[in-house]
Design a protein around this motif. Sequence first.
Motif, mmCIF file in Angstrom:
data_model
loop_
_atom_site.group_PDB
_atom_site.id
_atom_site.type_symbol
_atom_site.label_atom_id
_atom_site.label_comp_id
_atom_site.label_asym_id
_atom_site.label_seq_id
_atom_site.Cartn_x
_atom_site.Cartn_y
_atom_site.Cartn_z
ATOM 1 N N GLU A 1 8.216 2.705 -3.467
ATOM 2 C CA GLU A 1 6.622 1.850 -4.142
ATOM 3 C C GLU A 1 7.163 0.893 -4.997
ATOM 4 N N PRO B 1 7.369 -3.333 -1.381
ATOM 5 C CA PRO B 1 6.000 -4.179 -1.433
ATOM 6 C C PRO B 1 6.190 -5.401 -2.236
ATOM 7 N N SER C 1 0.582 -3.784 -3.446
ATOM 8 C CA SER C 1 0.450 -4.546 -2.537
ATOM 9 C C SER C 1 0.876 -3.757 -1.034
ATOM 10 N N SER C 2 0.080 -3.969 -0.121
ATOM 11 C CA SER C 2 0.472 -3.382 1.421
ATOM 12 C C SER C 2 1.537 -4.205 2.107
#
Length: 381
Positions: free
Chosen positions: A169, A219, A224-225
């Motif tokens: 992540e 990300p 953020s996706s």
Amino acid sequence: MDVRIGLIGAGWMGKAHTYAFANALMAFGPESGKPIFELISDIDEGAAKTACQKLGFSRWTKDWKKVVTDKNVDVVDIATPNIFHYEIAKAALENGKHVYCEKPLTLSFKESKELAALAEQKGVINYVGFNNVMNPATHYIKDLISSGKLGEVMTFRGTYDQDMLLDPELPITWRHITKYSGSGALGDLGSHLLSVSQFLLGDVQSVNALSKTFIEERPAAPGSSKLVQVENEDFITIIANYKNGAVGTLSSSRVATGRKNYLFYEIQGTKGSVYYSLERLNEVNVYFTSDKSADRGYRTVFLGSDHKGYKVFNPASGIAIGFNDIKILEVHELLSAITNNTPYICDFEFGARIDQVISAVLKSAAGKMWVQVREEGAVSR
């Protein structure tokens, strides 16, 4: 003698350099040069202003070009992301400045070799911040090798592992983009290991490498996706032939679960062996075949005032030093070279040799083949 410093890059490493300069004066006195914090630059105006005030610089600027041309700057100190090293160092050299550059020197052997030649032509001090070379443990081990106590060196086995990028992540940074970083774990961590092996064993002759990216996307920003491709390696492993006949196995990972700052290496010789871990910075473990006692085995040497670099900090063995102290030793060597013309190890030629090996390793990993390390660069067998 005053040595006026122009620092480019107000981040963590820039702060570490400034701390080292200030404390080198306290540890060694002004005989090797008195650092004067003249000018600091950062593209982030807020960071430049804040660092100027907190670190004690006289002036600040957003434009690094003002640093390399400033008549009141003697040393240009480069603590920026890797991609900027070449351009800034070249401009500083062309303006007759001494240069202190964080590793790696540049993103390619060609650029580093060019800078080494230019520095020699200009006759200025040129220093690359491979701080592990200045570790007193490294010099103790170098003495063991040079004295013949280890006999003929047969193998070098080492690794530099951290888990700082284990979390998938964590967003993409410049370290993941090849045009900004040059490489991944190899340049960021492995170059430190290569610098130690270069100092201790000399030149690498040929390499065979394997690399792997375990986290292929990250990300684009925190939370953020949107995912962005990671362009360089999380892990590298290398088989190396040294010109002196030794064989090396070296590896590095930035996703090494549980490892925080694990630079470890072992050198085996015909008369003795030594192993060392940066996580136990003040201890070196040695074994000599001449010990014939029934309880023979590895023994721990606690570094202290008898070993190069220690006594300026502490009076007795077992009183630990740390990362910032090694940086103090590094900048002291730089200052002494400027003011007293004393010899130093990590010049741009040394940095170019590391970048030459990195070039060969990257070529080997990409082509899955042995690659010769030659003066003109990395050439496949």
